[in-house]
Design a protein around this motif. Structure first.
Motif, PDB file in Angstrom:
ATOM      1  N   GLU A  10       8.551  10.650  -1.996  1.00 32.89           N
ATOM      2  CA  GLU A  10       9.635  11.069  -2.876  1.00 32.89           C
ATOM      3  C   GLU A  10      10.368  12.251  -2.255  1.00 32.89           C
ATOM      4  OE1 GLU A  10       6.584  14.051  -4.119  1.00 32.89           O
ATOM      5  OE2 GLU A  10       6.553  12.021  -3.381  1.00 32.89           O
ATOM      6  N   GLN A  67       9.730   6.643   1.883  1.00 30.96           N
ATOM      7  CA  GLN A  67       8.286   6.599   2.114  1.00 30.96           C
ATOM      8  C   GLN A  67       7.564   7.650   1.284  1.00 30.96           C
ATOM      9  OE1 GLN A  67       7.502   6.687   6.290  1.00 30.96           O
ATOM     10  NE2 GLN A  67       8.480   4.740   6.631  1.00 30.96           N
ATOM     11  N   THR A 107      15.267   3.498  -7.659  1.00 22.31           N
ATOM     12  CA  THR A 107      14.796   2.129  -7.453  1.00 22.31           C
ATOM     13  C   THR A 107      15.481   1.510  -6.244  1.00 22.31           C
ATOM     14  OG1 THR A 107      16.460   1.183  -8.922  1.00 22.31           O
ATOM     15  CG2 THR A 107      14.347   1.745  -9.905  1.00 22.31           C
ATOM     16  N   ILE A 161       5.417   4.423 -10.731  1.00 20.20           N
ATOM     17  CA  ILE A 161       5.565   4.263  -9.289  1.00 20.20           C
ATOM     18  C   ILE A 161       5.188   2.827  -8.920  1.00 20.20           C
ATOM     19  CG2 ILE A 161       5.431   6.652  -8.509  1.00 20.20           C
ATOM     20  CD1 ILE A 161       2.434   6.393  -8.321  1.00 20.20           C
ATOM     21  N   ASN A 219       1.125  -2.438  -6.447  1.00 18.26           N
ATOM     22  CA  ASN A 219       0.948  -1.648  -5.235  1.00 18.26           C
ATOM     23  C   ASN A 219      -0.236  -2.252  -4.481  1.00 18.26           C
ATOM     24  OD1 ASN A 219       2.709   0.926  -4.929  1.00 18.26           O
ATOM     25  ND2 ASN A 219       2.276   0.828  -7.126  1.00 18.26           N
ATOM     26  N   ASN A 264       9.952  -0.042  -6.589  1.00 18.11           N
ATOM     27  CA  ASN A 264      10.447  -0.995  -5.602  1.00 18.11           C
ATOM     28  C   ASN A 264      11.164  -0.304  -4.441  1.00 18.11           C
ATOM     29  OD1 ASN A 264       9.612  -3.274  -7.248  1.00 18.11           O
ATOM     30  ND2 ASN A 264      11.287  -2.677  -8.583  1.00 18.11           N
ATOM     31  N   SER A 265      10.534   0.732  -3.915  1.00 14.13           N
ATOM     32  CA  SER A 265      11.190   1.559  -2.901  1.00 14.13           C
ATOM     33  C   SER A 265      10.350   1.797  -1.649  1.00 14.13           C
ATOM     34  CB  SER A 265      11.583   2.904  -3.513  1.00 14.13           C
ATOM     35  OG  SER A 265      12.526   2.725  -4.538  1.00 14.13           O
ATOM     36  N   ASN A 266       9.327   0.988  -1.428  1.00 12.47           N
ATOM     37  CA  ASN A 266       8.471   1.129  -0.247  1.00 12.47           C
ATOM     38  C   ASN A 266       7.759   2.478  -0.175  1.00 12.47           C
ATOM     39  OD1 ASN A 266       9.006  -1.462   0.792  1.00 12.47           O
ATOM     40  ND2 ASN A 266      10.924  -0.732   1.661  1.00 12.47           N
ATOM     41  N   LEU A 267       7.623   3.144  -1.283  1.00 10.92           N
ATOM     42  CA  LEU A 267       6.918   4.426  -1.342  1.00 10.92           C
ATOM     43  C   LEU A 267       5.456   4.201  -0.977  1.00 10.92           C
ATOM     44  CD1 LEU A 267       7.363   7.424  -2.385  1.00 10.92           C
ATOM     45  CD2 LEU A 267       6.351   6.610  -4.512  1.00 10.92           C
ATOM     46  N   ASN A 268       4.926   4.996  -0.047  1.00  8.46           N
ATOM     47  CA  ASN A 268       3.520   4.818   0.296  1.00  8.46           C
ATOM     48  C   ASN A 268       2.658   6.021  -0.046  1.00  8.46           C
ATOM     49  OD1 ASN A 268       4.091   6.557   2.459  1.00  8.46           O
ATOM     50  ND2 ASN A 268       4.401   4.865   3.861  1.00  8.46           N
ATOM     51  N   ASN A 319       5.587  -0.526  -5.132  1.00  5.68           N
ATOM     52  CA  ASN A 319       5.701   0.191  -3.870  1.00  5.68           C
ATOM     53  C   ASN A 319       4.585  -0.240  -2.921  1.00  5.68           C
ATOM     54  OD1 ASN A 319       8.020   2.148  -4.169  1.00  5.68           O
ATOM     55  ND2 ASN A 319       6.873   2.622  -6.017  1.00  5.68           N
ATOM     56  N   ASN A 320       4.295   0.571  -1.933  1.00  8.31           N
ATOM     57  CA  ASN A 320       3.271   0.260  -0.934  1.00  8.31           C
ATOM     58  C   ASN A 320       2.123   1.258  -0.968  1.00  8.31           C
ATOM     59  OD1 ASN A 320       4.802  -1.909   0.063  1.00  8.31           O
ATOM     60  ND2 ASN A 320       5.962  -0.543   1.381  1.00  8.31           N
TER      61      ASN A 320
END
Length: 133
Positions: free
Chosen positions: A30, A28, A22, A68, A94, A47-51, A71-72
């Protein structure tokens, strides 16, 4: 504590069944070694800007809960739909615009949280998920 350090310690054991990442602002995708943790049953990347998620996410055949959220992400990767034992999928907060029709293959899914996305139309296939509570 740095995310990479945590993953390296867990990766050595390969016995972990739960992993939570987190508030990692530069994440971006995992980390690669997550998909090699084949005993994982619960995975949270929040909450990790994962796209995006790697297509290798389908290697996590024991996964029962995937979160997930926050994120983004703009799309749900099709590889998620091959996780046949997945019981809970949380992708709220998201930027997802559509749900792929492949969602109908998730026969074990009991909980699906799609709130706070940009989805305007639900596919009719979502109604084939009889286990949703």
């Amino acid at each position: 504590m740095n995310c990479v350090i945590i993953l390296d310690k867990i990766y050595d054991t390969k016995k972990e069944t739960s992993l939570k990442i987190t508030h990692e602002s530069n994440l971006q995708m995992e980390p690669d070694n997550v998909c090699n943790m084949t005993n994982l049953e619960n995975l949270t990347i929040a909450n990790s800007n994962l796209n995006t998620l790697s297509n290798d996410i389908n290697k996590l055949g024991n996964l029962k809960k995937l979160s997930i959220n926050g994120n983004n992400m703009t799309k749900i990767p099709l590889s998620i739909f091959s996780l046949i034992y997945l019981e809970a999928l949380d992708i709220r907060n998201n930027d997802i615009e559509e749900i792929p029709t492949e969602i109908q293959h998730m026969r074990s899914l009991k909980m699906l949280n799609l709130s706070c996305n940009k989805i305007e139309v639900m596919p009719k296939e979502i109604y084939n998920l009889y286990c949703i509570q």
